[in-house]
Design a protein around this motif. Structure first.
Motif, PDB file in Angstrom:
ATOM      1  N   GLY A  43      70.415  46.873  47.038  1.00 11.85           N
ATOM      2  CA  GLY A  43      69.732  47.666  48.041  1.00 11.85           C
ATOM      3  C   GLY A  43      68.778  46.860  48.897  1.00 11.85           C
ATOM      4  O   GLY A  43      68.471  45.703  48.619  1.00 11.85           O
ATOM      5  N   VAL A  44      68.306  47.507  49.952  1.00 12.95           N
ATOM      6  CA  VAL A  44      67.385  46.896  50.909  1.00 12.95           C
ATOM      7  C   VAL A  44      66.423  47.978  51.379  1.00 12.95           C
ATOM      8  O   VAL A  44      66.800  49.147  51.494  1.00 12.95           O
ATOM      9  CB  VAL A  44      68.138  46.334  52.143  1.00 12.95           C
ATOM     10  N   SER A  45      65.190  47.586  51.651  1.00  9.98           N
ATOM     11  CA  SER A  45      64.226  48.515  52.238  1.00  9.98           C
ATOM     12  C   SER A  45      64.019  48.178  53.710  1.00  9.98           C
ATOM     13  O   SER A  45      63.753  47.026  54.061  1.00  9.98           O
ATOM     14  CB  SER A  45      62.882  48.447  51.517  1.00  9.98           C
ATOM     15  N   PHE A  46      64.138  49.203  54.536  1.00  7.35           N
ATOM     16  CA  PHE A  46      63.900  49.055  55.969  1.00  7.35           C
ATOM     17  C   PHE A  46      62.595  49.746  56.371  1.00  7.35           C
ATOM     18  O   PHE A  46      62.232  49.752  57.549  1.00  7.35           O
ATOM     19  CB  PHE A  46      65.062  49.665  56.760  1.00  7.35           C
ATOM     20  N   ALA A  47      61.894  50.325  55.407  1.00  2.01           N
ATOM     21  CA  ALA A  47      60.712  51.143  55.676  1.00  2.01           C
ATOM     22  C   ALA A  47      59.594  50.319  56.301  1.00  2.01           C
ATOM     23  O   ALA A  47      59.404  49.137  55.977  1.00  2.01           O
ATOM     24  CB  ALA A  47      60.222  51.784  54.383  1.00  2.01           C
ATOM     25  N   SER A  48      58.838  50.973  57.161  1.00  2.47           N
ATOM     26  CA  SER A  48      57.830  50.272  57.955  1.00  2.47           C
ATOM     27  C   SER A  48      56.618  51.161  58.200  1.00  2.47           C
ATOM     28  O   SER A  48      56.762  52.289  58.691  1.00  2.47           O
ATOM     29  CB  SER A  48      58.454  49.848  59.288  1.00  2.47           C
ATOM     30  N   GLY A  49      55.434  50.670  57.846  1.00  3.05           N
ATOM     31  CA  GLY A  49      54.212  51.412  58.098  1.00  3.05           C
ATOM     32  C   GLY A  49      54.057  51.747  59.574  1.00  3.05           C
ATOM     33  O   GLY A  49      54.217  50.884  60.429  1.00  3.05           O
ATOM     34  N   GLY A  50      53.735  53.004  59.876  1.00  2.00           N
ATOM     35  CA  GLY A  50      53.588  53.452  61.253  1.00  2.00           C
ATOM     36  C   GLY A  50      54.857  54.015  61.861  1.00  2.00           C
ATOM     37  O   GLY A  50      54.830  54.542  62.970  1.00  2.00           O
ATOM     38  N   ALA A  51      55.975  53.898  61.157  1.00  2.00           N
ATOM     39  CA  ALA A  51      57.263  54.343  61.704  1.00  2.00           C
ATOM     40  C   ALA A  51      57.359  55.865  61.728  1.00  2.00           C
ATOM     41  O   ALA A  51      56.733  56.569  60.934  1.00  2.00           O
ATOM     42  CB  ALA A  51      58.414  53.769  60.882  1.00  2.00           C
ATOM     43  N   GLY A  52      58.183  56.346  62.644  1.00  2.00           N
ATOM     44  CA  GLY A  52      58.445  57.768  62.741  1.00  2.00           C
ATOM     45  C   GLY A  52      59.909  58.041  63.000  1.00  2.00           C
ATOM     46  O   GLY A  52      60.707  57.113  63.207  1.00  2.00           O
ATOM     47  N   ILE A  53      60.260  59.310  62.980  1.00  3.77           N
ATOM     48  CA  ILE A  53      61.616  59.715  63.360  1.00  3.77           C
ATOM     49  C   ILE A  53      61.831  59.408  64.835  1.00  3.77           C
ATOM     50  O   ILE A  53      62.878  58.911  65.243  1.00  3.77           O
ATOM     51  CB  ILE A  53      61.824  61.214  63.072  1.00  3.77           C
ATOM     52  N   PHE A  58      69.046  52.171  49.279  1.00  2.00           N
ATOM     53  CA  PHE A  58      68.690  51.771  50.639  1.00  2.00           C
ATOM     54  C   PHE A  58      67.577  52.699  51.111  1.00  2.00           C
ATOM     55  O   PHE A  58      67.746  53.929  51.110  1.00  2.00           O
ATOM     56  CB  PHE A  58      69.910  51.854  51.558  1.00  2.00           C
ATOM     57  N   VAL A  59      66.444  52.122  51.487  1.00  2.00           N
ATOM     58  CA  VAL A  59      65.232  52.902  51.737  1.00  2.00           C
ATOM     59  C   VAL A  59      64.853  52.873  53.211  1.00  2.00           C
ATOM     60  O   VAL A  59      64.736  51.797  53.816  1.00  2.00           O
ATOM     61  CB  VAL A  59      64.057  52.368  50.893  1.00  2.00           C
ATOM     62  N   PHE A  60      64.632  54.066  53.769  1.00  2.00           N
ATOM     63  CA  PHE A  60      64.220  54.238  55.156  1.00  2.00           C
ATOM     64  C   PHE A  60      62.924  55.041  55.160  1.00  2.00           C
ATOM     65  O   PHE A  60      62.803  56.023  54.425  1.00  2.00           O
ATOM     66  CB  PHE A  60      65.293  55.001  55.944  1.00  2.00           C
ATOM     67  N   GLY A  61      61.970  54.640  55.993  1.00  2.00           N
ATOM     68  CA  GLY A  61      60.751  55.430  55.998  1.00  2.00           C
ATOM     69  C   GLY A  61      59.558  54.742  56.605  1.00  2.00           C
ATOM     70  O   GLY A  61      59.666  53.793  57.393  1.00  2.00           O
ATOM     71  N   ASP A  62      58.378  55.226  56.172  1.00  2.00           N
ATOM     72  CA  ASP A  62      57.115  54.772  56.738  1.00  2.00           C
ATOM     73  C   ASP A  62      56.273  54.076  55.669  1.00  2.00           C
ATOM     74  O   ASP A  62      56.808  53.560  54.682  1.00  2.00           O
ATOM     75  CB  ASP A  62      56.379  55.943  57.383  1.00  2.00           C
ATOM     76  N   SER A  63      54.950  54.102  55.838  1.00  2.00           N
ATOM     77  CA  SER A  63      54.073  53.332  54.955  1.00  2.00           C
ATOM     78  C   SER A  63      54.049  53.838  53.524  1.00  2.00           C
ATOM     79  O   SER A  63      53.621  53.115  52.624  1.00  2.00           O
ATOM     80  CB  SER A  63      52.645  53.332  55.511  1.00  2.00           C
ATOM     81  N   LEU A  64      54.509  55.058  53.272  1.00  2.00           N
ATOM     82  CA  LEU A  64      54.542  55.560  51.900  1.00  2.00           C
ATOM     83  C   LEU A  64      55.533  54.787  51.041  1.00  2.00           C
ATOM     84  O   LEU A  64      55.398  54.750  49.812  1.00  2.00           O
ATOM     85  CB  LEU A  64      54.896  57.046  51.891  1.00  2.00           C
TER      86      LEU A  64
END
Length: 371
Positions: free
Chosen positions: A117-127, A36-42
């Motif tokens: 699994g699922v990716s929730f990561a999103s370009g531009g996202a932050g903590i 399960f992936v959380f994060g930003d554009s990387l």
């Protein structure tokens, strides 16, 4: 949020999912049930494609030119990104974008879509919420965690509470976020007046801790944390200096956050005592690429491969942009993001056998931890 089950949760359908799960758990080379992936554009693999007004998108050429399909996918890369290579090492398919799975046109938004699994990561996202203001729309970490809770609910509906708990607890949770918060601090005189750099990174770590505790309360037990790289050395930051040198302020804030992250994680592990993690020293790995590029097969560490203007960093990688003929020898694909070659090499360095770049264990060791 409840997602359509397409009738899988009842009777015969349940056993279909159960048998699929058994097969997944026994598949050769698969180290964990899911990622399960959380994060930003990387690590974004296409979620932002489904955000209608977002400026932070990569669903156009020249992005994806070296991807197997030769087409843009929403990855901010010429090909695969960090999430792809990590999934490969774990013996999993790349975790699909959550928004693609629940889109109205999707026929696969049942629990079987979420099993690996699922990716929730999103370009531009932050903590922090609001780091996406420059790009109009992204999925901040708080919302990404909310989406995970919906997936968890769906898994419980189809696998039962005990089955879902075991499945999730053995899975890997990847967290790659924080760069946009540092960029936000760097670009905001208001934030710099409100907080010293140390206060700001401590707030970042504290806010992340709150979200990790939410994930833990929904059975997350094994985490991979991708530390911040020397973001002051990316082309967009170098372009702001006449000498094309790295921005030492943003680099120092990145190092400061990485220290705060480690301190927070040690405390969290004592507090919860049933979590395990691998913290990746992205800073050290990328700094080695930049300072000794030939040792890693790179020739260009300052300029982006794709863009326009000085260092190819005046204009982002757009269809009108120029791109380098050899993507293998560039560390940076565009003004912010690594090339496929750099992403692959990074995962090679941190996945196994490298205590120099991982703490307290590498990713392979984390995957093997019994829960």
């Amino acid at each position: 949020m409840k997602m359509a089950s397409n009738g899988v949760c009842a009777g015969r359908g349940f056993w279909v999912v159960f048998l699929v799960l058994l097969r997944l758990g026994c598949s050769e080379g698969q180290r964990v049930p899911a990622a399960f992936v959380f994060g930003d554009s990387l690590v974004d693999v296409g979620n932002n494609n489904y955000l209608p007004v977002s400026f932070a998108k990569a669903d156009f050429p020249h992005n994806g030119m070296d991807f197997p399909t030769k087409k843009p996918t929403g990855r901010f890369s010429n090909g695969k990104n960090t999430a792809d290579f990590l999934a490969e090492k774990l013996g999993l398919p790349t975790s699909p974008p959550y928004l693609a799975l629940i889109s109205s046109s999707s026929k696969s938004n049942s629990s079987s879509s979420f099993l690996t699994g699922v990716s929730f990561a999103s370009g531009g996202a932050g903590i922090f919420d609001g780091t996406d203001e420059k790009y109009q729309q992204s999925i901040p970490l708080t919302k990404q965690v909310e989406y995970y809770l919906a997936v968890h609910e769906n898994l419980v509906q189809h696998m039962g509470s005990s089955g879902a708990k075991k499945h999730v607890a053995k899975s890997i949770f990847v967290v790659a976020i924080g760069s946009n918060d540092i960029f936000g601090y760097s670009g905001s005189s208001k934030l710099r007046k409100q907080h010293t750099p140390q206060q700001y990174v401590n707030l970042m770590a504290s806010s992340l801790k709150d979200q990790l505790k939410r994930l833990h309360s929904y059975d997350a037990r094994k985490f991979v944390f991708v530390g911040l790289p020397p973001i002051g050395c990316c082309p967009s930051q170098r372009n702001q200096n006449k000498t094309a040198a790295c921005n030492e302020d943003t680099n120092s804030w990145s190092r400061m956050y990485n220290t705060a992250l480690l301190t927070m994680l040690k405390g969290l592990q004592s507090e919860l005592n049933n979590i395990s993690y691998s913290c990746l020293d992205t800073y050290a790995v990328v700094q080695n690429f930049v300072q000794n590029p030939s040792a890693y097969g790179f020739a260009e560490v300052k300029a982006a491969c794709c863009g326009l203007g000085n260092l190819n960093a005046k204009v982002a990688c757009l269809p009108i942009s120029q791109y380098c003929p050899n993507r293998q020898d560039h560390v940076f694909w565009d003004l912010y993001h690594p090339t496929e070659a750099a992403a692959r090499m990074f995962i090679d360095k941190v996945f196994n056998g490298s205590t120099q770049y991982t703490y307290p264990m590498d990713v392979q060791q984390l995957a093997a931890v019994e829960v």
